[in-house]
Design a protein around this motif. Structure first.
Motif, PDB file in Angstrom:
ATOM      1  N   THR A 227       0.867  -1.173   0.000  1.00 32.22           N
ATOM      2  CA  THR A 227       0.000   0.000   0.000  1.00 32.22           C
ATOM      3  C   THR A 227       0.901   1.219   0.000  1.00 32.22           C
ATOM      4  N   PHE A 228       0.675   2.117  -0.948  1.00 30.12           N
ATOM      5  CA  PHE A 228       1.565   3.281  -1.076  1.00 30.12           C
ATOM      6  C   PHE A 228       0.808   4.439  -1.709  1.00 30.12           C
ATOM      7  N   PHE A 229       1.440   5.597  -1.699  1.00 29.46           N
ATOM      8  CA  PHE A 229       0.842   6.793  -2.271  1.00 29.46           C
ATOM      9  C   PHE A 229       0.927   6.752  -3.792  1.00 29.46           C
ATOM     10  N   GLY A 230      -0.158   7.100  -4.450  1.00 29.11           N
ATOM     11  CA  GLY A 230      -0.170   7.141  -5.909  1.00 29.11           C
ATOM     12  C   GLY A 230      -1.319   8.009  -6.394  1.00 29.11           C
ATOM     13  N   ALA A 231      -1.742   7.752  -7.626  1.00 30.03           N
ATOM     14  CA  ALA A 231      -2.845   8.504  -8.218  1.00 30.03           C
ATOM     15  C   ALA A 231      -3.794   7.530  -8.892  1.00 30.03           C
ATOM     16  N   ASP A 232      -5.088   7.872  -8.888  1.00 29.60           N
ATOM     17  CA  ASP A 232      -6.058   7.022  -9.565  1.00 29.60           C
ATOM     18  C   ASP A 232      -6.227   7.480 -11.009  1.00 29.60           C
ATOM     19  N   SER A 233      -7.145   6.837 -11.737  1.00 24.98           N
ATOM     20  CA  SER A 233      -7.295   7.145 -13.152  1.00 24.98           C
ATOM     21  C   SER A 233      -7.887   8.524 -13.408  1.00 24.98           C
ATOM     22  N   GLU A 234      -8.411   9.155 -12.357  1.00 22.32           N
ATOM     23  CA  GLU A 234      -8.897  10.523 -12.488  1.00 22.32           C
ATOM     24  C   GLU A 234      -7.823  11.540 -12.105  1.00 22.32           C
ATOM     25  N   GLY A 235      -6.643  11.053 -11.757  1.00 17.98           N
ATOM     26  CA  GLY A 235      -5.552  11.952 -11.391  1.00 17.98           C
ATOM     27  C   GLY A 235      -5.566  12.393  -9.950  1.00 17.98           C
ATOM     28  N   ARG A 236      -6.441  11.819  -9.132  1.00 18.42           N
ATOM     29  CA  ARG A 236      -6.532  12.202  -7.727  1.00 18.42           C
ATOM     30  C   ARG A 236      -5.518  11.418  -6.900  1.00 18.42           C
ATOM     31  N   ALA A 237      -4.981  12.067  -5.873  1.00 17.73           N
ATOM     32  CA  ALA A 237      -4.109  11.359  -4.945  1.00 17.73           C
ATOM     33  C   ALA A 237      -4.873  10.198  -4.330  1.00 17.73           C
ATOM     34  N   ALA A 238      -4.200   9.040  -4.216  1.00 12.10           N
ATOM     35  CA  ALA A 238      -4.883   7.844  -3.735  1.00 12.10           C
ATOM     36  C   ALA A 238      -3.902   6.950  -2.990  1.00 12.10           C
ATOM     37  N   ALA A 239      -4.444   6.159  -2.066  1.00 12.35           N
ATOM     38  CA  ALA A 239      -3.680   5.080  -1.457  1.00 12.35           C
ATOM     39  C   ALA A 239      -3.854   3.857  -2.361  1.00 12.35           C
ATOM     40  N   VAL A 240      -2.763   3.406  -2.948  1.00 16.72           N
ATOM     41  CA  VAL A 240      -2.793   2.309  -3.909  1.00 16.72           C
ATOM     42  C   VAL A 240      -2.504   1.001  -3.178  1.00 16.72           C
ATOM     43  N   GLU A 241      -3.372   0.022  -3.322  1.00 18.69           N
ATOM     44  CA  GLU A 241      -3.145  -1.310  -2.756  1.00 18.69           C
ATOM     45  C   GLU A 241      -2.898  -2.288  -3.897  1.00 18.69           C
ATOM     46  N   THR A 242      -1.799  -3.038  -3.827  1.00 16.39           N
ATOM     47  CA  THR A 242      -1.444  -3.948  -4.906  1.00 16.39           C
ATOM     48  C   THR A 242      -1.427  -5.401  -4.431  1.00 16.39           C
ATOM     49  N   ALA A 243      -1.558  -6.315  -5.381  1.00 17.35           N
ATOM     50  CA  ALA A 243      -1.570  -7.747  -5.075  1.00 17.35           C
ATOM     51  C   ALA A 243      -0.188  -8.368  -5.176  1.00 17.35           C
ATOM     52  N   GLY A 244       0.791  -7.650  -5.748  1.00 17.08           N
ATOM     53  CA  GLY A 244       2.122  -8.204  -5.974  1.00 17.08           C
ATOM     54  C   GLY A 244       2.256  -8.740  -7.378  1.00 17.08           C
ATOM     55  N   ASN A 245       3.462  -8.665  -7.919  1.00 14.52           N
ATOM     56  CA  ASN A 245       3.723  -9.075  -9.300  1.00 14.52           C
ATOM     57  C   ASN A 245       4.627 -10.308  -9.299  1.00 14.52           C
ATOM     58  N   PRO A 246       4.101 -11.476  -9.678  1.00 14.25           N
ATOM     59  CA  PRO A 246       4.895 -12.710  -9.645  1.00 14.25           C
ATOM     60  C   PRO A 246       5.798 -12.894 -10.853  1.00 14.25           C
ATOM     61  N   ASP A 247       5.774 -11.956 -11.805  1.00 15.97           N
ATOM     62  CA  ASP A 247       6.480 -12.131 -13.076  1.00 15.97           C
ATOM     63  C   ASP A 247       7.715 -11.240 -13.196  1.00 15.97           C
ATOM     64  N   CYS A 248       8.334 -10.909 -12.057  1.00 16.47           N
ATOM     65  CA  CYS A 248       9.556 -10.107 -12.083  1.00 16.47           C
ATOM     66  C   CYS A 248      10.777 -11.007 -12.237  1.00 16.47           C
ATOM     67  N   HIS A 249      11.850 -10.467 -12.766  1.00 16.31           N
ATOM     68  CA  HIS A 249      13.043 -11.246 -13.080  1.00 16.31           C
ATOM     69  C   HIS A 249      14.258 -10.335 -13.126  1.00 16.31           C
TER      70      HIS A 249
END
Length: 375
Positions: A227-249
């Protein structure tokens, strides 16, 4: 009234508060220029069904190679950076038929980089300064970047980007098949968190000093929820929650100590990666960047590196799942300047191989994959 119950303490701004903010806020900020909402730009320049299908299919193909379910080789190839949209699309149209011809052996993704991290200062890329004149017309740069991506997809070629600014993916990531976190940012918490929410495979480069553990740690971090600071698709400041990316290398790009694409280097990097416990792409193999520290940013040497790796693959070497090549229409590089003063199709950042050399090397790599299958 006690000091703890003053209007200011309860959150009501007073004239004194306003004066104080004027004296302490944004003292070194010259301007704040609001950008269009990401959703508005995506609506104005939609991905559409055909392009979306290409992105979805190519992401799956790249992932299948990275996890070992497909024995082809991923090749990320294209200009060090896009500075001339016409030349970039010219390159894409040349690349498309060759990529189709070699598709049984190679998954070709065009390098379409718009953001350039700088060691100190310099041109920061098409999004930041599309006119190459220091005017920093970011509004135009964002739109131009999306137009270029859509044009590359229309040519039939999937696209790769390096992600630098944490909010720029909202404008372009839906059109991107593969992404990179560069050597200067692989240790950055902001970029690791960003990668955890991106929808495509992401490669982390080893650090500029050659440290591979930093790239592995990036993969571990990006695979986790955040969970971190970001922006939503409307450009508003948002707390972003992610599921994690299993495809990193991991991407091996050399370092200040020299190249790290040798047989022993690849084995050592995989040894580090396999301590991560992640499985998947990070433990299956590495992508080798034939440019940067692995060739001393010498485009002639870069071609030699690719030939060396092709010979190793033809002999049956495993553990290399992909290559990165810096290539443009003309060989070498030139200093940034007004577009009409530049050599058409020549890089304004790192030196690139020319198109003829690139086509030859792609044919060579395809032949190496065929030989590896027979070994």
């Amino acid at each position: 009234m006690s000091p703890t119950t003053t209007p200011a303490a309860r959150g009501t701004a007073t004239s004194d508060d306003t004066d104080l903010m004027a004296e302490t806020s944004d003292l070194r900020v010259r301007a704040l220029d609001p950008l269009p909402a990401p959703r508005a730009m995506r609506t104005a320049l939609p991905l559409g069904t055909q392009r979306s299908d290409l992105v979805t299919t190519s992401r799956r193909e790249v992932r299948d190679v990275l996890v070992g379910e497909d024995d082809r080789l991923v090749v990320i190839v294209g200009p060090c950076s896009v500075h001339d949209p016409a030349a970039a699309l010219d390159y894409a149209r040349r690349l498309a038929p060759l990529a189709r011809e070699l598709s049984d052996e190679l998954v070709v993704v065009m390098r379409v980089y718009f953001e350039k991290p700088r060691t100190t200062v310099g041109w920061k890329g098409l999004i930041n300064d599309p006119h190459l004149d220091g005017s920093h017309d970011v509004h135009h740069g964002l739109r131009l970047a999306r137009e270029v991506l859509l044009g590359v997809l229309d040519a039939g070629v999937p696209a790769a980007c390096e992600f630098l600014e944490p909010t720029s993916p909202q404008y372009i990531a839906d059109a991107v098949t593969w992404g990179a976190i560069g050597a200067r940012n692989a240790e950055s918490q902001v970029h690791r968190q960003l990668a955890s929410g991106l929808s495509m495979p992401i490669g982390f480069k080893n650090a500029t000093d050659g440290d591979v553990q930093i790239a592995v740690d990036g993969c571990i971090t990006a695979a986790s929820e955040h969970t971190f600071f970001g922006a939503d698709s409307e450009g508003r400041a948002a707390a972003v929650e992610t599921a994690g990316n299993p495809d990193c290398h991991v991407i091996l790009r050399g370092g200040r100590g020299g190249p790290n694409y040798g047989v022993d280097d690849v084995a050592a990097a995989l040894g580090v990666a396999r301590t991560s416990g992640l499985g998947g792409p990070v433990e299956q193999g590495v992508i080798v960047d034939a440019s940067h520290g692995n060739s001393g940013k010498d485009h002639v040497r870069q071609a030699e590196v690719v030939r060396e790796i092709a010979a190793r693959l033809a002999d049956g070497e495993q553990g290399i799942t992909g290559l990165m090549l810096e290539s443009f229409l003309e060989a070498g590089a030139q200093k940034p300047g007004p577009l009409d003063s530049l050599v058409y199709g020549q890089s304004v950042t790192d030196k690139c191989m020319d198109w003829g050399t690139t086509a030859e090397l792609l044919e060579l790599l395809a032949g190496a994959v065929r030989s590896r299958r027979d070994s």
